[in-house]
Design an enzyme around this catalytic site. Structure first.
Site, PDB file in Angstrom:
ATOM      1  N   CYS A 111      33.371 -60.248  10.151  1.00 42.36           N
ATOM      2  CA  CYS A 111      32.863 -60.266  11.527  1.00 42.36           C
ATOM      3  C   CYS A 111      33.257 -61.620  12.082  1.00 42.36           C
ATOM      4  O   CYS A 111      32.633 -62.632  11.747  1.00 42.36           O
ATOM      5  CB  CYS A 111      31.353 -60.077  11.554  1.00 42.36           C
ATOM      6  SG  CYS A 111      30.663 -60.328  13.200  1.00 42.36           S
ATOM      7  N   CYS A 161      30.439 -63.125  14.831  1.00 37.75           N
ATOM      8  CA  CYS A 161      29.132 -63.600  14.363  1.00 37.75           C
ATOM      9  C   CYS A 161      29.072 -63.408  12.860  1.00 37.75           C
ATOM     10  O   CYS A 161      29.758 -64.128  12.134  1.00 37.75           O
ATOM     11  CB  CYS A 161      27.973 -62.950  15.130  1.00 37.75           C
ATOM     12  SG  CYS A 161      28.097 -61.187  15.451  1.00 37.75           S
ATOM     13  N   SER A 162      28.345 -62.424  12.370  1.00 33.75           N
ATOM     14  CA  SER A 162      28.311 -62.216  10.919  1.00 33.75           C
ATOM     15  C   SER A 162      27.725 -60.846  10.615  1.00 33.75           C
ATOM     16  O   SER A 162      26.942 -60.694   9.685  1.00 33.75           O
ATOM     17  CB  SER A 162      27.497 -63.292  10.236  1.00 33.75           C
ATOM     18  OG  SER A 162      26.226 -63.349  10.850  1.00 33.75           O
ATOM     19  N   CYS A 163      28.090 -59.839  11.422  1.00 38.12           N
ATOM     20  CA  CYS A 163      27.536 -58.491  11.276  1.00 38.12           C
ATOM     21  C   CYS A 163      27.721 -57.985   9.849  1.00 38.12           C
ATOM     22  O   CYS A 163      28.775 -58.158   9.249  1.00 38.12           O
ATOM     23  CB  CYS A 163      28.229 -57.544  12.246  1.00 38.12           C
ATOM     24  SG  CYS A 163      27.930 -57.985  13.958  1.00 38.12           S
TER      25      CYS A 163
END
Lengths: 213, 217
Positions: free
Chosen positions: A115, A118-120
Site C-alpha cells: 500500500c 498508507c498501509s492498508c
C-alpha cells in the site's frame, strides 16, 4: 462533529505537535488517561483489544485458509472467486476484509502486495502488519524495484517468473496464495498451515520450507 | 494531494529492515494506541478523513514520527477539531469533567465486534460502467489538493482494465464527509510504462482506481 477542514487540521497538527511531549509513550499514556476520564472507554476494554490483536487475530488465521485451499479444490475455487465470502467458513471476516481478493502464485507468476499511500492490510485475516510493510522503504520501492526488494527478503525468482505488484489503493485487500511445496503430500491442514509464513501471504516470501512443520 | 505520504517510486530510502518477525506490537504504547483507535474517535469520521488527516501532517513530522505516532496525531488533532475534547485536555491529559466509562468489553465481545466489522464499501451504481475488462485506459495527469487514491507515480499512464468491481464509495468525497459512488476498477500497468527502461518488462503493477481517475486511451 468533524469539520472536514483540511487547512484547520494542518494548523492543529503543527500547533499540537510543537507543544506535545517528545516521548511517544508519554503522549499515548496521556491520551489514554483522557479517554478513560472522559468516559469513552475503560482500561479493561483497551486491555481486551490489545489481547485480541496480540494473541488471537494474526497470520495463523491466513495460514489456515491457505492450507485449506491447498487441500480442498472446491474451497480454493471459492477463495479465488470471492475471498471475502470464503473466509467466513472460518469466522475470520471482519476489520478490512469486506472486499478481499486472493491472488495465486504459479510457476510463472509471483504476486506481491503493498500500500504505497498508507498501509492498508487485511487486519482481521492477518492481524497487525509487520513493521517492514509500513516502512517508507517498502512502500516506496515495492512498486518500482520489486526484484531488488525480494532479494532483500532472500527471494530470487527464476527467469520465467514475472512479478505482479498489487498496490492496495481502494478498500480491496489482497491475500497471496503461495505454492504448496513438494514433500507435503498427504499432510493434514494443521501441518500444512504451520509452514505458511506471514510474508508468503504478502508476497515477500515464495518457496516455503516443509522442514519447518 | 501531492503529499509526503505518496511514496510509491520515491528513491533514496535504502534497504528494508526485513528482520521484523517479533510480536504484533513492538512497543506497549503502539498496542495502546491501536486499542484507543479501535474504541474511540469522532462518530462521523470516515476512513477517508482519517487517512487525509495523516496526509495533512507536515512532511517533517510525517517522516520523523513512528507509524503509530502518526495515528496518535490524527486522534489528537481529530478529537480537538471534532469538539470531542479540547486542546487543553489533549496537552494536559486531564479531563475537565470526569465521566463513567461504558461497561468493560470482554475478549469474546471484542473478537465478535471485529468479526462483525467487515463493513462494505460497495454502493449501488447510479449509472452503467464506462469501462470494460481488457479496455485500454489512461489515468489523469493531474491530481487535486484534497484526498485522492490515484498515486503520483501512476498519473498520465496507460494501462488495461483487469476487473470491474461495481460501484464503491469514492474516497475523494468521503474525506469531506460526503457520500458519492463510482465504479471501481483494478487497472494493470506494465512496469516500463510506469518507470521507463530501468523496469523489468516482465513485471506489472495493478492499482484499484475509480472511474473519474480514468479516461479511455
Amino acid at each position: 462533529m468533524a469539520t472536514f477542514d483540511a487547512d484547520e487540521a494542518a494548523r492543529l497538527h503543527r500547533d499540537l505537535h510543537s507543544h506535545l511531549p517528545s516521548d511517544p509513550a508519554l503522549r499515548v499514556k496521556t491520551l489514554e488517561s483522557l479517554m478513560v476520564e472522559r468516559g469513552f472507554v475503560s482500561e479493561a476494554t483497551l486491555d481486551a483489544w490489545v489481547e485480541a490483536y496480540s494473541d488471537h487475530i494474526g497470520p495463523k488465521r491466513g495460514a489456515s485458509v491457505i492450507a485449506r485451499a491447498w487441500t480442498d479444490p472446491a474451497f480454493k475455487a471459492r477463495l479465488l472467486e470471492d475471498a471475502a465470502v470464503a473466509i467466513k467458513d472460518f469466522g475470520f471476516e471482519g476489520s478490512a476484509t469486506a472486499h478481499l481478493k486472493a491472488v495465486e502464485n504459479t510457476d510463472t507468476r509471483h504476486n506481491m502486495v503493498v500500500c504505497t499511500l498508507c498501509s492498508c492490510y487485511p487486519f482481521a485475516l492477518l492481524g497487525m502488519s509487520p513493521a517492514w510493510y509500513k516502512s517508507f522503504e517498502y512502500r516506496a520501492r515495492a512498486v518500482r524495484e520489486p526484484r531488488k526488494v525480494l532479494a532483500e527478503f532472500g527471494v530470487s525468482l527464476p527467469d520465467g517468473v514475472d512479478i505482479r505488484v498489487w498496490d492496495s489503493t481502494a478498500e480491496l485487500r489482497y491475500l497471496v496464495i503461495p505454492q504448496r511445496p513438494d514433500g507435503t503430500k498427504g499432510w493434514d491442514e494443521d501441518r500444512l498451515a504451520a509452514i505458511v509464513t506471514r510474508n508468503s501471504m504478502i508476497g515477500t516470501d515464495r518457496d516455503l520450507d516443509p522442514g519447518k512443520a | 494531494m501531492d503529499g509526503i505520504h505518496d511514496l510509491g517510486g520515491k528513491q533514496g530510502f535504502g534497504p528494508i529492515d526485513v528482520t521484523h518477525d517479533g510480536p504484533p506490537f513492538s512497543t506497549e504504547w503502539e498496542a495502546r494506541m491501536y486499542a484507543i483507535s479501535q474504541t474511540t474517535g469522532g462518530d462521523d469520521w470516515t476512513i477517508d478523513w482519517f487517512r487525509h488527516v495523516i496526509e495533512l501532517l507536515p512532511p517533517d513530522i510525517y517522516l520523523n514520527e513512528p507509524y503509530f505516532q502518526r495515528w496518535f496525531m490524527v486522534y489528537a488533532t481529530g478529537l480537538v477539531q471534532s469538539g470531542v475534547t479540547t486542546r487543553a485536555e489533549i496537552l494536559g491529559g486531564v479531563a475537565a469533567a470526569k465521566e463513567t466509562p461504558p461497561r468493560d468489553q470482554t475478549l469474546a465481545e471484542v473478537l465478535e465486534e471485529v468479526r462483525q466489522s467487515d463493513r462494505s464499501f460497495a454502493r449501488t451504481a447510479t449509472d452503467s460502467a464506462v469501462f470494460q475488462p481488457r479496455q485500454k485506459v489512461r489515468t489523469l495527469r493531474h491530481g487535486h489538493s484534497g484526498h485522492t487514491r490515484l498515486p503520483g507515480y501512476a498519473r498520465g499512464a496507460t494501462g488495461e482494465i483487469l476487473t470491474h468491481h461495481g460501484a464503491h464509495a469514492l474516497p475523494d468525497e468521503g474525506a469531506k464527509g460526503r457520500e458519492a459512488a463510482e465504479h471501481l476498477y483494478t487497472v494493470v500497468f506494465s512496469a516500463p510504462e510506469l518507470w521507463g527502461d530501468e523496469a523489468d518488462p516482465r513485471d506489472t503493477v495493478t492499482l484499484d482506481l475509480w472511474e473519474s481517475y480514468l479516461v479511455a486511451a
